[in-house]
Design a protein around this motif. Structure first.
Motif, PDB file in Angstrom:
ATOM      1  N   ILE A   1       0.870  -1.178   0.000  1.00 31.72           N
ATOM      2  CA  ILE A   1       0.000   0.000   0.000  1.00 31.72           C
ATOM      3  C   ILE A   1       0.900   1.218   0.000  1.00 31.72           C
ATOM      4  CG2 ILE A   1      -1.937   1.184   1.078  1.00 31.72           C
ATOM      5  CD1 ILE A   1      -2.582  -1.680   0.373  1.00 31.72           C
ATOM      6  N   ARG A   2       0.811   2.058  -1.016  1.00 31.80           N
ATOM      7  CA  ARG A   2       1.660   3.261  -1.040  1.00 31.80           C
ATOM      8  C   ARG A   2       0.917   4.429  -1.682  1.00 31.80           C
ATOM      9  NH1 ARG A   2       4.204   3.679  -6.202  1.00 31.80           N
ATOM     10  NH2 ARG A   2       4.165   1.736  -7.403  1.00 31.80           N
ATOM     11  N   ASP A   3       1.310   5.622  -1.265  1.00 28.87           N
ATOM     12  CA  ASP A   3       0.755   6.872  -1.802  1.00 28.87           C
ATOM     13  C   ASP A   3      -0.764   6.914  -1.664  1.00 28.87           C
ATOM     14  OD1 ASP A   3       3.285   7.946  -2.761  1.00 28.87           O
ATOM     15  OD2 ASP A   3       3.208   6.365  -4.262  1.00 28.87           O
ATOM     16  N   CYS A   4      -1.254   6.493  -0.496  1.00 27.63           N
ATOM     17  CA  CYS A   4      -2.683   6.588  -0.178  1.00 27.63           C
ATOM     18  C   CYS A   4      -2.809   7.505   1.047  1.00 27.63           C
ATOM     19  CB  CYS A   4      -3.271   5.210   0.100  1.00 27.63           C
ATOM     20  SG  CYS A   4      -3.221   4.105  -1.334  1.00 27.63           S
ATOM     21  N   PRO A   5      -2.886   8.795   0.840  1.00 23.83           N
ATOM     22  CA  PRO A   5      -2.773   9.750   1.952  1.00 23.83           C
ATOM     23  C   PRO A   5      -3.920   9.694   2.952  1.00 23.83           C
ATOM     24  CG  PRO A   5      -3.372  10.883  -0.078  1.00 23.83           C
ATOM     25  CD  PRO A   5      -3.039   9.480  -0.460  1.00 23.83           C
ATOM     26  N   ASN A   6      -5.084   9.154   2.541  1.00 26.90           N
ATOM     27  CA  ASN A   6      -6.237   9.133   3.438  1.00 26.90           C
ATOM     28  C   ASN A   6      -6.440   7.788   4.126  1.00 26.90           C
ATOM     29  OD1 ASN A   6      -7.130  11.839   3.073  1.00 26.90           O
ATOM     30  ND2 ASN A   6      -7.913  11.269   1.062  1.00 26.90           N
ATOM     31  N   LEU A   7      -5.539   6.863   3.919  1.00 22.35           N
ATOM     32  CA  LEU A   7      -5.671   5.563   4.576  1.00 22.35           C
ATOM     33  C   LEU A   7      -5.534   5.739   6.085  1.00 22.35           C
ATOM     34  CD1 LEU A   7      -5.934   2.492   4.337  1.00 22.35           C
ATOM     35  CD2 LEU A   7      -3.435   2.382   4.189  1.00 22.35           C
ATOM     36  N   LEU A   8      -6.554   5.243   6.826  1.00 21.64           N
ATOM     37  CA  LEU A   8      -6.585   5.437   8.275  1.00 21.64           C
ATOM     38  C   LEU A   8      -6.466   4.141   9.061  1.00 21.64           C
ATOM     39  CD1 LEU A   8      -9.510   8.037   8.455  1.00 21.64           C
ATOM     40  CD2 LEU A   8      -7.050   8.505   8.546  1.00 21.64           C
ATOM     41  N   SER A   9      -7.057   3.054   8.565  1.00 24.04           N
ATOM     42  CA  SER A   9      -7.132   1.871   9.422  1.00 24.04           C
ATOM     43  C   SER A   9      -7.130   0.579   8.624  1.00 24.04           C
ATOM     44  CB  SER A   9      -8.413   1.934  10.270  1.00 24.04           C
ATOM     45  OG  SER A   9      -9.562   1.917   9.422  1.00 24.04           O
ATOM     46  N   PHE A  10      -6.859  -0.499   9.357  1.00 25.83           N
ATOM     47  CA  PHE A  10      -6.923  -1.858   8.845  1.00 25.83           C
ATOM     48  C   PHE A  10      -8.026  -2.600   9.613  1.00 25.83           C
ATOM     49  CE2 PHE A  10      -2.676  -0.440   7.808  1.00 25.83           C
ATOM     50  CZ  PHE A  10      -2.539  -0.883   6.495  1.00 25.83           C
ATOM     51  N   PRO A  11      -8.383  -3.812   9.175  1.00 22.49           N
ATOM     52  CA  PRO A  11      -9.455  -4.546   9.864  1.00 22.49           C
ATOM     53  C   PRO A  11      -9.162  -4.748  11.343  1.00 22.49           C
ATOM     54  CG  PRO A  11      -8.911  -5.584   7.779  1.00 22.49           C
ATOM     55  CD  PRO A  11      -7.867  -4.532   8.001  1.00 22.49           C
ATOM     56  N   LYS A  12     -10.178  -4.631  12.153  1.00 19.85           N
ATOM     57  CA  LYS A  12     -10.022  -4.889  13.585  1.00 19.85           C
ATOM     58  C   LYS A  12      -9.660  -6.354  13.803  1.00 19.85           C
ATOM     59  CE  LYS A  12     -13.143  -1.275  15.216  1.00 19.85           C
ATOM     60  NZ  LYS A  12     -14.353  -0.952  16.017  1.00 19.85           N
ATOM     61  N   GLY A  13      -8.764  -6.564  14.693  1.00 17.61           N
ATOM     62  CA  GLY A  13      -8.284  -7.918  14.927  1.00 17.61           C
ATOM     63  C   GLY A  13      -7.096  -8.286  14.069  1.00 17.61           C
ATOM     64  N   GLY A  14      -6.691  -7.379  13.188  1.00 16.33           N
ATOM     65  CA  GLY A  14      -5.491  -7.611  12.399  1.00 16.33           C
ATOM     66  C   GLY A  14      -5.772  -8.276  11.070  1.00 16.33           C
ATOM     67  N   LEU A  15      -4.671  -8.558  10.355  1.00 16.40           N
ATOM     68  CA  LEU A  15      -4.739  -9.223   9.061  1.00 16.40           C
ATOM     69  C   LEU A  15      -4.722 -10.738   9.299  1.00 16.40           C
ATOM     70  CD1 LEU A  15      -2.172  -7.045   7.095  1.00 16.40           C
ATOM     71  CD2 LEU A  15      -4.650  -6.905   6.974  1.00 16.40           C
ATOM     72  N   LEU A  16      -5.822 -11.390   8.980  1.00 11.49           N
ATOM     73  CA  LEU A  16      -5.899 -12.838   9.171  1.00 11.49           C
ATOM     74  C   LEU A  16      -5.322 -13.525   7.938  1.00 11.49           C
ATOM     75  CD1 LEU A  16      -9.459 -13.000  10.752  1.00 11.49           C
ATOM     76  CD2 LEU A  16      -7.245 -12.812  11.877  1.00 11.49           C
ATOM     77  N   THR A  17      -4.010 -13.338   7.792  1.00 15.03           N
ATOM     78  CA  THR A  17      -3.288 -13.849   6.614  1.00 15.03           C
ATOM     79  C   THR A  17      -2.062 -14.598   7.099  1.00 15.03           C
ATOM     80  OG1 THR A  17      -2.162 -11.725   6.502  1.00 15.03           O
ATOM     81  CG2 THR A  17      -4.086 -12.013   5.089  1.00 15.03           C
ATOM     82  N   PRO A  18      -2.217 -15.828   7.524  1.00 16.01           N
ATOM     83  CA  PRO A  18      -1.090 -16.541   8.147  1.00 16.01           C
ATOM     84  C   PRO A  18       0.090 -16.789   7.225  1.00 16.01           C
ATOM     85  CG  PRO A  18      -2.943 -18.011   7.726  1.00 16.01           C
ATOM     86  CD  PRO A  18      -3.447 -16.641   7.462  1.00 16.01           C
ATOM     87  N   ASN A  19      -0.107 -16.726   5.896  1.00 18.89           N
ATOM     88  CA  ASN A  19       0.979 -16.993   4.957  1.00 18.89           C
ATOM     89  C   ASN A  19       1.578 -15.720   4.357  1.00 18.89           C
ATOM     90  OD1 ASN A  19       0.896 -19.866   5.134  1.00 18.89           O
ATOM     91  ND2 ASN A  19      -0.957 -19.846   3.858  1.00 18.89           N
ATOM     92  N   LEU A  20       1.225 -14.582   4.898  1.00 15.49           N
ATOM     93  CA  LEU A  20       1.764 -13.310   4.398  1.00 15.49           C
ATOM     94  C   LEU A  20       3.274 -13.252   4.647  1.00 15.49           C
ATOM     95  CD1 LEU A  20       0.874 -10.607   3.122  1.00 15.49           C
ATOM     96  CD2 LEU A  20       0.750  -9.684   5.441  1.00 15.49           C
ATOM     97  N   LYS A  21       4.024 -12.960   3.589  1.00 14.61           N
ATOM     98  CA  LYS A  21       5.485 -12.973   3.681  1.00 14.61           C
ATOM     99  C   LYS A  21       6.114 -11.578   3.541  1.00 14.61           C
ATOM    100  CE  LYS A  21       5.873 -17.669   1.882  1.00 14.61           C
ATOM    101  NZ  LYS A  21       6.438 -18.538   0.836  1.00 14.61           N
TER     102      LYS A  21
END
Length: 1003
Positions: free
Chosen positions: A796-816
């Motif tokens: 995620i880049r150059d998104c000036p209005n980005l404020l938040s991610f999902p509550k409870g975090g990213l449920l992505t166990p294989n994220l590298k």
């Protein structure tokens, strides 16, 4: 009384007799006899009268012979020399108005007045006399001609002293006084048409009153001192230039961007030397002959200035083109030649003529300086050669030292707490001294120093943003230009392809264009096996050798020294399937080899692929082909029909709406680019069979939606760029349309996208979003928690209005891999980061509102961490770095303003292999207690830490093999020339680099 009266009578009679005899002598004696008598009388008198007289006439010439008399320079110099003594000693004074002098009224002796001067113990007498003679005229009254002169009287025993030394001393001293008292002038050249008699001369002049000095000049003190010394050496070098046989002149070339102080430098030079300035405007000079005439008319003690000399080169080139064009026009219309008299009067000065005269300059005398200025020094190859210009002075953008001079000039402050911030910004931003001065100047009586400094900080930040936008715009225009050239170059190929496609039905021959061919036509570059990020994190960028213990696959980064970086949007992680299986299909006598489309799809989408991330059935660069088993043409009607039904285009690139309505069969990959009139994706794209799997939509400015509101259901790869009006999210009843999507890239598109539900993409492997100005958040409903196990890379880049991610975090166990960049309002990272056990690399750049890492810290298996320009983050034990046993590479830049000593004891993990710290503005000390346990540390880079004073007394870890130090001014002083105080602390390191210079290397 009677006796006295007789005596006076006798004296009177004697005088009368002498006068009578003198009159008789003058009127009746022959001229030759009279001259002889006078000559012998003078010789006789010399034995009695021991003084010698020397006269200095006011005018040169004889009025009887010429009416063109002029004032003697010697007389003027003597008058100036005696002026001071006359005003103090003489009784009868005369006021003389002197033009072009700082003392407009000069006092001198009146007629028959005298004073005594003393030189080397000898007294000499000066008197002012006047000869009065009558001249013939046509009037009944004779005219009286009065000629003034100075008379010097001295004893004959001092003849050698007076004639050999004293007179030269008086004239030289008088000229020096006149020069020091004169008003310096600024000369500009007049057009040559006004040079006739009784009109303007070659040069017009005004009083030069520019206040610039070297003290007020915004420049590094070392460079100023060098220039001042050079000027003083020149001004006192007359004897030296005579000795070496060179004319007393010097040439300077001032170069640099506009607003960097070239004109102020010239004024400072003139004020320092007390020289006049001749500003030569070449556009008013008709030809080289007039140029020489103008320069010959200049005087000594002057600076000749020719500004923007590079423009003369351009004019010379334009004249050549215009001359050629004029000849062609005259050939067509001879009458037009008669109407161009005025145009022929334009300047025909040539660059070569000017340079030749610079070399020819000895003919016009000495004590002159010539200054050329230019904004584009690279255009002046002929001027740069040795011997033509004596000194080259670069006037560049404002640095910190130049800023301090301006702050002292405008605000009268030597230091301020905001100086550190300004210094840091000036290192990153190009801004001219003129712009800095404009912002430092108070605009009202209420503005104090702090307000002006804050205003300057805002201006520098604005300039920085504008420079970034300009660079991006230039890059975009360059890319568009290159793409246009590619499109023009391939137009013939497209026509040939269409012709060949038509031949499928006519001759039984099929044309297959694979994804590699399509990618070659695409404007999106791809270099296999490399990544380039917006941060200097590769070993190539940071000049670091390969980090031990961290592989390219683990970090999704090529970190070997010889791996070239390529621009990408998101790193492709290990294990991502980049290619579909090879599907050879055989029927009858023909075999078609289908190549994978995925490898080139990554190319099209700017998704880099690390080595080993994708394997295709064909080697790189090999083109899939059609081959006939018998190697003979297929001419039978049955073969023709079977081939027409079986074979089709694999990949297609279109730029017209009509092409979308006639898609070939079996299309695997479709690229739609620059269809400006396209408002929705046609139904033919949605329902084609087999369905399109890779879809690229680029620069379709009017596109609003897909036909039916959603993309094709079988889509696996979707790339959207520069489609601002496109509504990306599907209708509620068609959310399943993204069920098979594996790669999603959205850039500078979808202005309506405010939140992105991640539950739409259960099979997504790579998600890359950049420059989506309105995106505020992501969502992830709990009902699909088990379906997001495929996501491996998130950017995620150059998104000036980005404020938040999902509550409870990213449920992505294989994220590298995670990459967040230029999200200026992002205050928190995703929750539960420490639970992402597969995460290997993490990059966080320019998130100024980010305060800290999430609770629980970082994942334990993280091997690469890079945090840059997150100004509010405070580095400390709460980061939990000491618990990251697999962390091999750490980079911290431009953040952590609280850090004065680094690192804290036990802050860093003991297995760390590579450490880079940069831009820690308040860092003063390296803490040995925090370094001593790093027994695996091989690479250490320290840059832009100007307050760092020294290395630890105990030295650096013995395991270090490479040390790089950049822009650490205080530390560099203690390491310079291998004799500095701290050199012994690093002498054991096999490779040492200081300010990009290799200082030590063991073979």
């Amino acid at each position: 009384m009677t006796m006295m009266g007789e005596t006076w009578f006798q004296i009177g009679s004697l005088i009368a007799t002498i006068m009578f005899l003198w009159a008789m002598f003058g009127n009746y004696f022959l001229y030759h006899l009279r001259s002889s008598i006078l000559s012998y009388s003078m010789k006789l008198a010399s034995f009695v009268y021991p003084y010698i007289n020397i006269t200095f006439n006011e005018s040169i010439g004889d009025s009887d012979e010429s009416m063109d008399l002029k004032r003697s320079d010697a007389y003027a110099a003597i008058e100036t020399y005696l002026s001071g003594k006359s005003s103090r000693e003489a009784r009868n004074l005369k006021a003389v108005v002197v033009k072009d002098s700082s003392q407009p009224v000069q006092l001198s002796m009146d007629e028959n007045e005298g004073i005594i001067d003393e030189f080397k113990g000898v007294k000499l007498s000066w008197t002012v006399k006047k000869n009065t003679t009558r001249t013939q005229s046509f009037s009944i009254f004779s005219e009286i001609d009065k000629k003034k002169y100075y008379k010097l009287t001295f004893h004959k025993s001092h003849r050698d002293l007076v004639c050999g030394t004293y007179i030269n001393h008086v004239i030289q001293k008088g000229k020096e006084i006149a020069v020091s008292n004169r008003q310096r002038k600024l000369y500009t050249n007049n057009p040559s048409k006004n040079w006739e008699r009784y009109k303007a001369p070659e040069w017009s002049r005004v009083t030069f009153e520019h206040p610039a000095t070297f003290d007020t000049l915004a420049m590094e003190s070392k460079k100023k001192l060098e220039i001042v010394n050079d000027l003083e050496k020149f001004s006192k070098g007359k004897e030296y230039y005579t000795k070496i046989g060179k004319v007393w002149k010097r040439g300077y070339l001032l170069y640099g961007p506009p607003g960097t102080g070239k004109s102020s430098m010239i004024a400072a030079m003139a004020n320092h030397l007390e020289y006049d300035i001749y500003n030569l405007e070449l556009t008013t000079v008709k030809d080289n002959t007039e140029l020489k005439r103008l320069l010959i008319k200049t005087t000594g003690k002057s600076i000749i200035v020719i500004e923007d000399i590079d423009c003369l080169l351009e004019l010379t080139g334009q004249r050549k083109n215009e001359k050629k064009k004029a000849k062609d026009e005259e050939a067509k219309d001879p009458i037009s030649k008669m109407t161009k008299g005025e145009e022929d009067s334009n300047s025909k000065v040539t660059f070569s003529g000017l340079l030749n005269f610079v070399d020819f300059w000895p003919a016009i005398g000495g004590e002159r300086i010539i200054v050329f200025t230019t904004n584009y020094v690279e255009k002046l190859d002929a001027l740069i050669r040795r011997g033509r210009m004596d000194k080259y002075i670069e006037l560049s953008y404002c640095g910190f030292e130049a800023f301090k001079v301006l702050a002292k000039n405008y605000l009268d402050v030597d230091s301020h707490p905001l100086f550190a911030t300004i210094g840091h910004l000036l290192e990153e931003t190009n801004i001219t001294p003129a712009d800095v001065a404009e912002n430092l100047m108070p605009k009202s009586l209420n503005e104090d120093a702090e307000a002006c400094l804050k205003k300057l900080i805002e201006a520098i930040e604005t300039a920085k943003e504008e420079a970034t936008k300009k660079a991006e715009e230039e890059a975009r225009l360059k890319a568009e230009k290159e793409e246009k050239e590619k499109l023009e170059a391939t137009q013939e190929d497209v026509k040939i392809d269409e012709s060949l496609a038509k031949d499928v039905k006519e001759n039984g021959v099929e044309v297959v264009k694979d994804d590699k061919t399509l990618a070659a036509e695409s404007s999106i570059p791809m270099t296999e096996g490399a990544i380039e990020s917006s941060l200097p994190i590769t070993a190539t960028d940071s000049s670091l050798p390969m980090t031990q213990g961290a592989t390219a696959e683990e970090c999704s980064l090529p970190i070997t020294q010889d791996t070239a970086a390529t621009e990408s949007s998101v790193p492709m992680t290990q294990g991502a399937t980049a290619a579909e299986p090879s599907l050879p299909m055989t029927q009858g006598t023909a075999t078609v080899e289908y190549s994978s489309a995925m490898t080139q799809a990554a190319t099209e989408s700017s998704l880099p692929m690390t080595r080993g991330a994708a394997e295709s059935s064909l080697p790189t660069g090999q083109t899939p082909n059609i081959r006939n088993e018998a190697d003979v043409p297929i001419n039978t009607q049955s073969n023709q029909d079977s081939l027409q039904d079986l074979f089709s285009f694999k990949s297609l690139k279109v730029s017209e709406i009509s092409q979308l309505r006639k898609l070939p069969m079996g299309l695997h990959s479709l690229k739609i680019e620059r269809c400006d009139a396209l408002e929705f994706i046609p139904e033919q794209v949605m329902v084609c069979s087999p369905p399109v799997q890779h879809l690229y939509i680029i620069s379709c400015c009017s596109l609003k939606s897909f036909s039916g509101g959603s993309p094709p259901t079988a889509l696996k790869f979707l790339y959207i760029q520069n489609c601002k009006k496109l509504k990306f999210l599907p209708l509620a009843e068609k959310t399943h349309h993204y069920a098979l999507l594996e790669h999603l890239c959205i850039g500078s598109s979808c202005d309506s996208l405010v939140f992105l539900p991640l539950d739409l993409f259960p099979k997504l492997k790579i998600l890359s979003i950049w420059d989506c100005a309105n995106l505020e958040s992501f969502s992830m409903p709990g009902r699909i928690q088990k379906d997001l196990t495929s996501l491996e890379a998130l950017e995620i880049r150059d998104c000036p209005n980005l404020l938040s991610f999902p509550k409870g975090g990213l449920l992505t166990p294989n994220l590298k891999s995670i990459w967040f960049s230029n999200c200026k309002n992002l205050k928190e990272l995703p929750d539960q980061l420490h639970t992402l056990s597969s995460l290997r690399s993490m990059f966080i750049n320019n998130c100024p509102e980010l305060l800290s890492l999430p609770e629980g810290g970082l994942p334990s298996n993280l091997s690469l961490l890079c945090i840059t320009f997150c100004d509010k983050m405070m580095l400390g034990m709460e980061w939990g770095l000491h618990r990251l046993d697999y962390l091999s590479r750490l980079e911290i830049e431009g953040a952590c303003k609280n850090v004065v000593s680094f690192p804290e004891a036990e802050l860093l993990p003991r297995h760390l292999n590579s450490l880079r710290i940069s831009g820690l503005l308040n860092l003063k000390y390296l803490n040995y207690r925090g370094l001593q346990h790093l027994t695996a540390l091989k690479i250490l880079e320290i840059s832009c830490c100007n307050k760092l004073q020294s290395l630890p007394e105990e030295g650096l870890p013995a395991s270090l093999s490479f040390l790089c130090i950049k822009e650490c001014s205080l530390l560099k002083l203690k390491l310079q020339d291998k004799t500095g105080k701290d050199w012994s602390k690093i002498a054991h390191i096999s490779c040492i680099e200081i300010d990009e210079e290799l200082c030590h290397e063991e073979v």
